[in-house]
Design a protein around this motif. Structure first.
Motif, short mmCIF file in Angstrom:
data_model
loop_
_atom_site.label_atom_id
_atom_site.label_comp_id
_atom_site.label_asym_id
_atom_site.label_seq_id
_atom_site.Cartn_x
_atom_site.Cartn_y
_atom_site.Cartn_z
N THR A 79 0.83 -1.21 0.00
CA THR A 79 0.00 0.00 0.00
C THR A 79 0.86 1.26 0.00
OG1 THR A 79 -1.79 -1.15 1.17
CG2 THR A 79 -1.78 1.26 1.27
N LEU A 80 1.91 1.27 0.82
CA LEU A 80 2.79 2.43 0.86
C LEU A 80 3.46 2.66 -0.49
CD1 LEU A 80 4.47 2.09 4.38
CD2 LEU A 80 2.49 3.46 3.71
N ARG A 81 3.85 1.59 -1.14
CA ARG A 81 4.42 1.73 -2.48
C ARG A 81 3.39 2.31 -3.46
NH1 ARG A 81 8.70 -2.45 -4.94
NH2 ARG A 81 10.43 -1.95 -3.56
N ALA A 82 2.15 1.82 -3.34
CA ALA A 82 1.11 2.26 -4.26
C ALA A 82 0.76 3.74 -4.08
CB ALA A 82 -0.14 1.41 -4.08
N LEU A 83 1.02 4.28 -2.91
CA LEU A 83 0.75 5.69 -2.65
C LEU A 83 1.90 6.61 -3.07
CD1 LEU A 83 -0.81 5.37 0.93
CD2 LEU A 83 -2.04 5.84 -1.20
N ALA A 84 3.09 6.05 -3.25
CA ALA A 84 4.29 6.85 -3.47
C ALA A 84 4.54 7.17 -4.94
CB ALA A 84 5.50 6.12 -2.89
N ASP A 85 5.22 8.30 -5.15
CA ASP A 85 5.71 8.63 -6.49
C ASP A 85 7.02 7.90 -6.77
OD1 ASP A 85 3.65 10.52 -6.80
OD2 ASP A 85 4.87 12.13 -5.93
N VAL A 86 7.83 7.75 -5.73
CA VAL A 86 9.15 7.16 -5.90
C VAL A 86 9.55 6.44 -4.62
CG1 VAL A 86 10.36 9.26 -5.16
CG2 VAL A 86 11.55 7.62 -6.61
N VAL A 87 10.25 5.32 -4.77
CA VAL A 87 10.77 4.56 -3.64
C VAL A 87 12.29 4.73 -3.63
CG1 VAL A 87 11.02 2.27 -2.60
CG2 VAL A 87 8.90 2.88 -3.81
N VAL A 88 12.81 5.29 -2.55
CA VAL A 88 14.24 5.57 -2.44
C VAL A 88 14.89 4.47 -1.62
CG1 VAL A 88 15.95 7.29 -1.73
CG2 VAL A 88 13.66 8.03 -2.44
N VAL A 89 15.95 3.90 -2.17
CA VAL A 89 16.57 2.75 -1.51
C VAL A 89 18.08 2.79 -1.68
CG1 VAL A 89 16.31 1.31 -3.57
CG2 VAL A 89 16.46 0.21 -1.35
N GLY A 90 18.80 2.28 -0.70
CA GLY A 90 20.25 2.26 -0.76
C GLY A 90 20.77 1.11 -1.61
N ALA A 91 21.96 1.28 -2.16
CA ALA A 91 22.53 0.27 -3.05
C ALA A 91 22.72 -1.07 -2.35
CB ALA A 91 23.86 0.77 -3.60
#
Length: 265
Positions: A79-91
């Motif tokens: 759900t949180l992904r579906a609400l977001a414009d972008v998912v920021v994640v470390g390498a």
């Protein structure tokens, strides 16, 4: 699932035990409403973190978060992904968790279209050295081009390789690394104002230390692991602990799903 906070008539059990306290499964629409991004009309970016921790503070088991998660946690994750414009994640998290492109979900298609969003959030990978496998689907076949945020001193050859794979490289730092505040501004400049980070701990620690994290969605897993696993945030400590306020608290099968945000005003 039941809501423990804020306390309302819906969350208070009746004498017969009926109501929300009975623990029915929430619909995706109800979860989306519970986790909606704040909208003050300013268009300013809002950076939300989503992490899971055991009772003894471990953010992972054997290097991965999945063993300490649960089905309800994964519903909230989606759900949180579906609400977001972008998912920021470390390498490092991309490497350890085997990140794949975010997928389009039919259940959220109408809401995303109404919000002016694409079919799925973009993935933005934070990396100084670009030590990434650019042959992976995350880079070669996402629905939305993957972003790679790096510093101006990143290896030119790796930058070129990322771009050949189809990624969009965004410079967000004058040196080798990424400056968190600059990364947030760069993403907002691309139209991504609803930001979500899934860590890992090193990246979350950098965001906390830079003072750019607006909200933390923390799942507390009713498990103990001991060992030397990382906490949800690592790296240098802040000069003064940052106080966040509790927004909501949900529960299912002993897992607590908390939502904290930076105090307003």
């Amino acid at each position: 699932m039941r809501r423990l906070f804020p306390v309302t008539e819906e969350t208070t059990p009746t004498a017969s035990g009926e109501g929300a306290a009975a623990g029915r499964e929430w619909s995706l629409d109800e979860l989306a409403a519970a986790y909606a991004y704040p909208d003050d009309g300013s268009g300013a970016p809002w950076l939300r973190g989503n992490m899971v921790s055991t009772l003894d503070g471990a953010a992972q088991h054997d290097g991965r978060s999945q063993p300490i998660s649960c089905a309800a946690d994964m519903r909230i994750f989606g759900t949180l992904r579906a609400l977001a414009d972008v998912v920021v994640v470390g390498a490092e998290t991309v490497r350890q968790e085997g990140y794949r492109p975010a997928r389009a979900r039919a259940e959220f298609a109408e809401a995303r279209a109404a919000a002016g969003q694409g079919p799925a959030p973009a993935i933005a990978v934070i990396s100084a050295g670009l030590d990434l496998d650019f042959s992976l689907p995350l880079f070669t076949s996402p629905l939305v081009p993957t972003l790679v945020l790096t510093g101006a001193a990143a290896p030119a050859g790796r930058v070129a390789e990322a771009e050949r794979a189809g990624a969009r490289v965004v410079v967000a730092g004058d040196g080798a690394g990424v400056e968190p505040a600059r990364a947030v501004r760069a993403l907002a400049g691309l139209g991504h104002t609803r930001l979500l980070t899934e860590g890992g701990p090193r990246l979350l620690g950098q965001l906390v230390a830079a003072g750019v994290l607006d909200e933390l969605c923390l799942t507390i897993s009713p498990m103990l692991t001991a060992g030397d696993a990382q906490r949800i945030a690592g790296g240098p400590a802040t000069a003064v602990p940052q106080r966040f306020e509790l927004v909501s608290l949900l529960e299912e099968d002993g897992f607590l799903f908390s939502r904290y945000r930076r105090p307003r005003g």
